[in-house]
Design an enzyme around this catalytic site. Structure first.
Site, PDB file in Angstrom:
ATOM      1  N   CYS B 430      71.685  39.194  75.835  1.00  0.00           N
ATOM      2  CA  CYS B 430      72.984  38.515  75.961  1.00  0.00           C
ATOM      3  C   CYS B 430      73.320  37.838  74.643  1.00  0.00           C
ATOM      4  O   CYS B 430      74.275  38.209  73.974  1.00  0.00           O
ATOM      5  CB  CYS B 430      72.935  37.493  77.090  1.00  0.00           C
ATOM      6  N   GLU B 432      70.439  36.364  72.517  1.00  0.00           N
ATOM      7  CA  GLU B 432      69.164  35.883  72.014  1.00  0.00           C
ATOM      8  C   GLU B 432      68.903  36.321  70.583  1.00  0.00           C
ATOM      9  O   GLU B 432      69.069  37.489  70.241  1.00  0.00           O
ATOM     10  CB  GLU B 432      68.027  36.394  72.911  1.00  0.00           C
TER      11      GLU B 432
END
Lengths: 300, 786
Positions: B430, B432
């Protein structure tokens, strides 16, 4: 420190001049345009509005009212407007925000604090602040104080005005304003008086004088079908603008977003049968202005 | 998109996902043959080899990039060594309304007769739950935290540029060299290193064999092909597959195919989280593009076509079927391969090139769920690039998301990475961060921050079950100050985080000893050099994450208690607790006060925002810097995938006026509808968090389409993004769709088959979302045009 009455501070305004802006809405307007989409801006001083569907019937408003203006045991409450002093006691206690006071007295210091919160966005985008209304020129001391404070902090300023004010006020404001958004609603004084509530003579005369001393004015024309979109008026408007050496025109197509507000304020909406004009139509009107050598933008 | 791409895209979208049992059968065969006879790394390598030499070869009609994980598009394998589904599991997977996979009777029979009898009691999932303490299980069942590795393997990593410069024969030579230098006289780990390196060597052979099988198949098809154009293409495919990935790619086509074989290798070896990801694809491809155009061997149209064929391959591979809490926290077919576009080069210069713009074009053209995409925005990138990305965002699919590359580099460097490695990094999954090709950055589970407050308010008991799972930190009605409450909250948080990390340490060991990933290890520095597996600390950097969920909700909860109970005494703690206990039934006035008359996060109001900061700092302080078993450290990030729905479902009524079981706030976004001062205020609030201390934060904004109309709308959105990034925000993404449209789509799903919306760190078909998630997105504040 000046104080004034505002009814909203709108962040991320993207249609009130270049860049990202914070628009400060000053309350009170001498005009009463039929199509006004901020009818809550017209009256001076605070005003009580009722969001009927939000009411949970707790009755706290009745208890809080020092004037006994709210009848007990009604959901939503019934307010005796003659007794109501718009003190805001009911709105403060209403847990559901069904009662709201529109318009609050604030200091210029408070407003500047809010304005300064978004400095980074102004700097990034070439934006700043806009003073709108209502009619900001109706609170001249407050407006001038805010404009001066912005100047001190090097924040770009826009004044969005109907131009209906004493020339002394407008000329004083002119020296501390970076950009004017100046409305022309109708060239025909009779129609103007009928639909706007006041004569256009002061407005047009002020604009002529302002154009002489200020070189950054955008004309805004709310385009309301059936009221000011006839060819004669469009041509006269364009002619006038080009005659006073102003270049930029924004056409603001009529929209109906304000319609619910009339209901909440308990007022009649007088242009309920006017339709929003089509994009093509608005563009064809725009072309007329271009024909007079003007630079036209559709929308704010 | 040309006819070929159209038909491949259609096949990808219209094929119904199903379970392919092939992998489970092959893995079981290999384990039966080798388990107990060879070392664990060799067992994994022999299993991988067995898969690569025996799985069916699929070349879809018309495609240019080849290789499927299952028998064909949307055929999705299972990983019984990690999670062995029961027949009932398969029935649920087949039958459920959303995120289903069709399961044939034949598959069910094989699962019952061949797979379950071997794997029962041996899968990692069973080992994990068998090894966890009662207190861990209690917290897991209560929804305090989730566990990422209970049915999917650690992965969370991204390819760097090495596979475009070296072939697997070159990697094999590196492995040989490392094998030669194993010091059997002095190194107590010499044997482990030898087995690991031998396993890696075997995997290199296996992937080459797999590519060669495609070359043979393509040649066969070419021989039978009547259409002369397709015949030539098949011959070309054969040529490409016999060259890569054994050797380094020589041109654009080979570069894409080389990556794709690696991708299939990684996601076949194990069901790694976030599948796998080419990372900075534009930068990797640009030299091949430039060369091809220069030599006249490649045209822009051909490159675009190849990229679009490549896109389809991602979409053909749904995330492997999930069950239980893992499904709840990540309920989507998306498998989070998140392509990075733009940003900076390893030398720190502007990384935007012509391929970057082409990739943006591909996203807008394909309008397809996978791969996920993001733009990396640095101060050094030109505004026209950001504007171009905004143009695609305006289409309303939530793609691409937008990252602050300069912040990403800072975040990585704060964690101790060198500046060069940091610049090779980017974002994946997402939001990271990671140093691509050099880091194992493992997300270990979501952490339900509002639930910690709930337990605190009930003095250590979970009101949903009546079970005491927390500490007895005192009856909150006896607290005399807000600080006392916060102190109790902090104690509870430490307690739960300790439980989570104790469990993590066992799970990390289970993977290190039972589930090495020798194939993945080949392409992650410094596994070859160290002779160590990716799952055992072989990577240059090893970070473990715990992801905080519900920062908006917890902030508004604390603000409500502080404001109403302690500062203004509008209500008593007893009164509040009673209302919460009754889920506000009969207490609507209290609920309205909490919702409407509380300073709330997302409005640039310091009262609330600094409570957010205090929670963030507490969570950070309790996690960041703790050691993991791979020689790295624990870090935090702030993202939920779909976990804010699940965590909401297990959390009772909260002091922000939220009713029981409703969703929590999402990412670092404000509580849905709590932000009332427009997007700049949200950005100001969110930027009071110190993003540089995280490994990623997720901010979602919803705009009505009119706000972005025209050149001006685009320009102002660009400025909004730039401003957030000047404030060191990590990431922002946009839904450009009106609530009215979404409501209509909810009522008439048939008319909105193609409607893609942003959920959390990914986009999904609106129709694929649970009703709760649909509602949650609808209630997010919609910034309108003013």
């Amino acid at each position: 420190m000046a104080t004034g009455t505002i009814f909203n501070i709108q962040k991320y305004s993207i249609h009130d001049g270049p860049g990202i802006r914070t628009t400060v809405f000053l309350k009170g307007c001498p005009l009463s345009c039929w199509w006004c989409h901020n009818p809550e801006s017209q009256r001076y001083g605070p005003q009580l509005v009722l969001w009927k569907e939000r009411c949970i019937g707790c009755g706290d408003c009745t208890k809080a009212c020092p004037e006994d203006a709210i009848l007990p045991e009604n959901t939503p409450p019934i307010i005796d407007e003659d007794k109501c002093s718009c003190c805001g006691a009911c709105a403060r206690v209403c847990p559901a925000t069904a009662l709201e006071i529109i318009g609050k007295a604030v200091t210029s210091e408070y407003v500047m604090k809010e304005i300064e919160k978004d400095l980074i966005f102004y700097d990034q985008s070439g934006g700043g602040v806009a003073f709108s209304g209502g009619e900001p020129l109706m609170q001249p001391e407050f407006l001038k104080s805010l404009l001066k404070e912005c100047k001190k902090r090097d924040i770009h300023t826009v004044v969005d005005t109907s131009g209906y004010a004493n020339w002394e006020i407008l000329s004083a404001v002119s020296g501390i304003t970076d950009l004017f958004l100046y409305d022309i609603k109708h060239m025909d004084d009779a129609v103007h008086t009928k639909t706007v509530g006041v004569s256009n003579r002061v407005i047009l005369e002020n604009l002529r004088k302002l154009a002489w001393i200020h070189n950054n004015i955008n004309i805004r024309i709310p385009l309301v079908p059936g009221i000011n979109d006839d060819q004669t008026n469009i041509h006269e408007t364009a002619q006038f603008i080009s005659s006073i050496n102003i270049k930029d025109v924004n056409i603001l197509p009529y929209h109906r977003t304000g319609i619910d507000k009339y209901g909440r304020l308990g007022r009649e909406y007088r242009v309920a049968d006017v339709r929003e004009p089509s994009k093509e139509y608005v563009e064809s009107i725009g072309k007329v202005f271009v024909g007079y050598g003007l630079s036209v933008k559709i929308g704010g | 998109m040309n006819g070929r791409v159209k038909s491949l895209r259609k096949q990808s979208i219209e094929t119904v996902p199903c379970i392919s049992i092939e992998r489970a059968v092959l893995v079981t065969e290999a384990y039966k043959e080798y388990s107990g006879k060879v070392s664990v790394p060799m067992l994994r390598a022999l299993t991988f080899k067995h898969l690569m030499e025996n799985k069916a070869i699929c070349i879809n009609p018309g495609e240019l990039i080849v290789g499927e994980r299952g028998l064909g598009p949307q055929a999705t394998p299972t990983y019984p060594e990690l999670c062995c589904h029961t027949v009932e599991d398969l029935e649920i997977i087949d039958d459920r309304d959303k995120i289903f996979f069709k399961v044939s009777n034949e598959v069910k029979d094989i699962q019952r007769d061949k797979i379950i009898p071997y794997w029962k009691g041996r899968s990692i999932r069973e080992k994990i739950f068998g090894h966890m303490s009662n207190e861990w299980l209690d917290c897991y069942n209560a929804g305090i935290f989730t566990e990422f590795m209970e049915q999917r393997a650690p992965g969370h990593t991204v390819a760097d540029g090495k596979i475009y410069k070296k072939g697997f024969l070159d990697f094999k030579a590196d492995i040989e060299k490392s094998l030669q230098s194993v010091d059997y006289l002095n190194d107590p780990e010499a044997y482990e290193k030898q087995e690991q390196l031998k396993a890696m060597r075997l995997c290199a052979d296996a992937i080459i064999a797999y590519a060669n099988r495609h070359a043979e198949k393509a040649a066969e098809l070419a021989a039978d092909e009547k259409d002369p154009v397709r015949k030539k293409e098949l011959e070309r495919i054969a040529k490409v597959c016999s060259h890569v990935p054994a050797h380094a790619p020589r041109n654009f086509w080979e570069a894409l195919q080389a990556y794709w074989f690696v991708h299939i290798g990684v996601i076949t070896e194990l069901n790694t989280w976030d599948s796998f990801n080419p990372g900075k694809l534009d930068q990797h491809l640009y030299p091949f593009y430039k060369k091809g155009i220069g030599e006249g061997t490649l045209t822009r149209e051909r490159a675009l076509e190849l990229l679009e064929c490549f896109w389809v391959k991602f979409n053909n591979q749904p995330a492997p079927p999930k069950v239980g809490v893992t499904l709840a926290e990540s309920g989507t077919y998306t498998d989070f391969a998140n392509i990075n576009i733009g940003g900076i080069k390893p030398d720190g210069s502007d990384g935007v090139n012509e391929v970057s713009y082409m990739l943006l074009e591909v996203i807008g053209d394909m309008k397809i769920l996978q791969p996920s995409t993001n733009v990396q925005v640095s101060q050094k990138n030109p505004d026209r690039f950001v504007k171009k990305a905004c143009e695609v965002i305006r289409m309303g699919m939530g793609f691409p998301s937008v990252f602050n590359t300069d912040a990403v580099v800072k975040e990585l460097m704060r964690q101790g990475k060198t500046i060069e490695d940091a610049r090779c990094g980017g974002t994946s999954g997402c939001v990271e961060i990671g140093t691509f090709g050099k880091e194992a950055y493992i997300l270990t589970g979501y952490f339900n921050i509002p639930k910690v407050l709930e337990i605190t308010l009930y003095n250590g008991t979970d009101p949903r079950t009546g079970k005491r799972i927390g500490l007895e930190t005192g009856d909150p009605a006896s607290f005399e100050s807000y600080d006392q409450l916060f102190e109790a909250f902090e104690k509870q948080m430490r307690h739960f985080l300790d439980i989570k990390i104790r469990g993590n340490n066992i799970i990390e060991k289970l993977y290190a000893t039972n589930m090495p990933a020798p194939f993945l290890s080949i392409i992650v520095d410094d596994c070859i050099k160290k002779g160590k597996d990716y799952n055992a600390g072989g990577a240059r950097y090893n970070s473990n994450y715990i992801q905080g969920v519900g920062i908006g909700t917890i902030t508004d909860c604390l603000s409500a208690v502080k404001y109403h109970v302690f500062d203004n005494k509008t209500m008593t703690m007893e009164g509040l607790l009673e209302a919460l206990g009754d889920d506000f039934k009969g207490h609507e006035k209290i609920r309205q006060l909490l919702v409407n008359k509380t300073p709330r996060y997302g409005n640039d109001d310091d009262y609330a925002d600094y409570l957010m900061v205090s929670v963030f700092q507490t969570f950070f302080g309790l996690v960041d810097g703790r050691k993991n078993l791979k020689g790295g450290s624990y870090r935090i990030n702030m993202l939920p995938t779909t976990c804010h729905i699940y965590f909401g479902s297990v959390t009772g009524a909260t002091p922000d006026g939220r009713r029981a079981a409703y969703p929590l706030s999402e990412g670092i976004s404000p509580v849905q509808g709590a932000d009332r001062n427009g997007p700049t205020a949200v950005i100001k609030s969110a930027s009071k968090m110190d993003h540089i201390k995280t490994g990623g934060t997720l901010l979602n904004q919803k705009f009505s389409p009119q706000v972005l109309e025209g050149e001006e709308g685009l320009e102002k959105l660009t400025h909004l993004i730039r401003s957030y990034f000047r404030l060191e925000g990590h990431h922002i993404q946009f839904n450009v769709v009106s609530a009215d449209t979404l409501r209509d789509a909810q009522n008439n799903p048939g008319n909105y088959g193609g409607l893609i919306v942003r959920v959390a760190g990914y986009s999904d078909y609106f129709n694929n979302l649970s009703k709760e998630l649909q509602d949650e997105i609808i209630t997010r504040t919609e910034h309108c045009s003013f």
